[in-house]
Design an enzyme around this catalytic site. Structure first.
Site, mmCIF file in Angstrom:
data_model
loop_
_atom_site.group_PDB
_atom_site.id
_atom_site.type_symbol
_atom_site.label_atom_id
_atom_site.label_comp_id
_atom_site.label_asym_id
_atom_site.label_seq_id
_atom_site.Cartn_x
_atom_site.Cartn_y
_atom_site.Cartn_z
ATOM 1 N N GLY A 86 0.815 -1.337 0.021
ATOM 2 C CA GLY A 86 0.198 0.095 -0.001
ATOM 3 C C GLY A 86 0.880 1.241 -0.114
ATOM 4 O O GLY A 86 1.943 1.187 -0.744
ATOM 5 N N SER A 118 5.653 -5.469 -1.379
ATOM 6 C CA SER A 118 5.605 -3.789 -1.909
ATOM 7 C C SER A 118 6.345 -3.175 -0.672
ATOM 8 O O SER A 118 7.234 -3.487 -0.109
ATOM 9 C CB SER A 118 4.095 -3.601 -2.412
ATOM 10 O OG SER A 118 4.338 -2.360 -2.866
ATOM 11 N N ALA A 119 5.541 -2.400 -0.151
ATOM 12 C CA ALA A 119 5.616 -1.544 1.028
ATOM 13 C C ALA A 119 6.009 -2.240 2.083
ATOM 14 O O ALA A 119 7.139 -1.988 2.891
ATOM 15 C CB ALA A 119 4.450 -0.553 1.669
ATOM 16 N N HIS A 155 7.874 -3.658 -7.640
ATOM 17 C CA HIS A 155 7.078 -3.398 -8.740
ATOM 18 C C HIS A 155 8.089 -2.846 -9.869
ATOM 19 O O HIS A 155 7.447 -1.991 -10.774
ATOM 20 C CB HIS A 155 6.042 -2.559 -8.840
ATOM 21 C CG HIS A 155 4.975 -2.851 -7.456
ATOM 22 N ND1 HIS A 155 3.928 -3.802 -7.687
ATOM 23 C CD2 HIS A 155 5.023 -2.341 -6.194
ATOM 24 C CE1 HIS A 155 3.470 -3.686 -6.417
ATOM 25 N NE2 HIS A 155 3.873 -3.038 -5.600
ATOM 26 N N GLU A 190 7.614 -7.501 -10.629
ATOM 27 C CA GLU A 190 6.568 -8.384 -10.234
ATOM 28 C C GLU A 190 6.598 -9.718 -10.213
ATOM 29 O O GLU A 190 6.914 -10.055 -11.651
ATOM 30 C CB GLU A 190 5.282 -7.728 -10.815
ATOM 31 C CG GLU A 190 5.103 -6.261 -10.396
ATOM 32 C CD GLU A 190 3.594 -5.718 -10.595
ATOM 33 O OE1 GLU A 190 2.973 -6.228 -11.456
ATOM 34 O OE2 GLU A 190 3.145 -4.644 -10.051
#
Length: 229
Positions: A86, A118-119, A155, A190
C-alpha cells in the site's frame, strides 16, 4: 534472520497472493499464529485489509490477527509477522507511532519469521527511500527496520508508455545512486522475491532482477541467484 520479501501481492492473472501461499508455508513451517500489519492500506479499512489477507493465506494454515487490534507489547503471542503493501509512508508512520517498528526489529533479529510485499518489503530495508509511493504523510524519518543491508525497489519495470515524457524507473534509480553511491539496490520485477536465511539473500521468481551499486553499471540477475555480499 528468516525473511520472505515479495515484489507484489497479485499474480499475473490477478489472483491475490496466490503465488505466495507455498512460499509462506515454507517460511512459517509449523507456525500458525500470524500478526498482520495493515497500516499501508489507505483506501480500504484495516479490518477489510486484514480479512482479505486472512482469507488469502488460509490455505497456508495461518490464523491472522490485525496489528491495529493489539499492542506492540503483545508481539510475543505471535509466531510470524506479515506486512502488507500500500502506501509505504503511512505504513512506516503507523508502525513507528504504535511501537511496532522497534518490537519487530528486535524479534526479527532474534529469528521471528517476517513476510512482506511491496511496502512491506520496503519496510524491511534500511530505509524506505526506494519505495515508489507518494509521501502522503510524514513518517517521522525514513529509517525502517534494517533487517537487510540492501534496498528493494518493488514493482520494478522500465517500461515507458508511448508519448510519455516523464523519467523512466531506471532514471529515477540512477538519480538515487548519484547521491547515495554507498547504497545497494535490488530492483524486483513483479512476481519475484527475496528469501533471506541468516546472512544469505537469494533471489527467485520468473524474471531477471537488477542490481545497482555505486560506481558500477547495473547488473541483470537471472533467477535463481544469490545476492553478492
Amino acid at each position: 534472520m528468516n525473511l520472505l520479501l515479495l515484489s507484489n501481492s497479485r499474480s499475473p492473472d490477478g489472483g491475490y497472493l496466490d503465488h505466495a501461499v507455498e512460499l509462506v508455508r515454507e517460511l512459517a513451517g509449523a507456525r500458525t499464529k500470524a500478526l498482520f500489519l495493515p497500516f499501508a492500506g489507505v483506501t480500504t479499512t484495516w479490518d477489510e485489509y486484514t480479512d482479505k489477507v486472512r482469507q488469502a493465506l488460509a490455505p497456508a494454515g495461518l490464523t491472522v490477527t490485525g496489528a491495529h487490534t493489539v499492542k506492540a507489547g503483545d508481539l510475543d503471542a505471535f509466531e510470524l509477522v506479515i506486512v502488507g503493501g500500500g502506501n509505504t509512508f503511512q505504513l512506516l508512520q503507523q508502525a513507528r507511532q504504535r511501537g511496532w517498528l522497534q518490537a519487530i526489529r528486535r524479534a526479527a533479529f532474534a529469528g521471528l519469521p517476517y513476510m512482506g510485499w511491496s511496502a512491506g518489503s520496503n519496510l524491511a530495508c534500511p530505509t524506505i527511500c526506494t519505495t515508489n509511493d507518494m509521501p502522503i504523510v510524514d513518517p517521522g524519518g525514513f529509517d525502517a527496520l534494517g533487517l537487510i543491508d540492501v534496498q528493494i525497489n518493488p514493482h520494478y519495470t522500465n517500461a515507458l508508455p508511448v508519448g510519455h515524457q516523464g523519467e523512466t524507473r531506471d532514471q529515477r534509480l540512477a538519480e538515487f545512486m548519484a547521491l547515495r553511491p554507498e547504497v545497494k539496490i535490488v530492483a524486483l520485477p513483479e512476481g519475484d522475491w527475496l528469501r533471506v536465511r541468516g546472512k544469505q539473500i537469494s533471489l527467485d521468481g520468473p524474471f531477471p532482477a537488477r542490481l545497482l551499486q555505486g560506481g558500477k553499471e547495473p547488473v541483470e540477475l537471472a533467477t535463481p541467484a544469490q545476492l553478492p555480499a
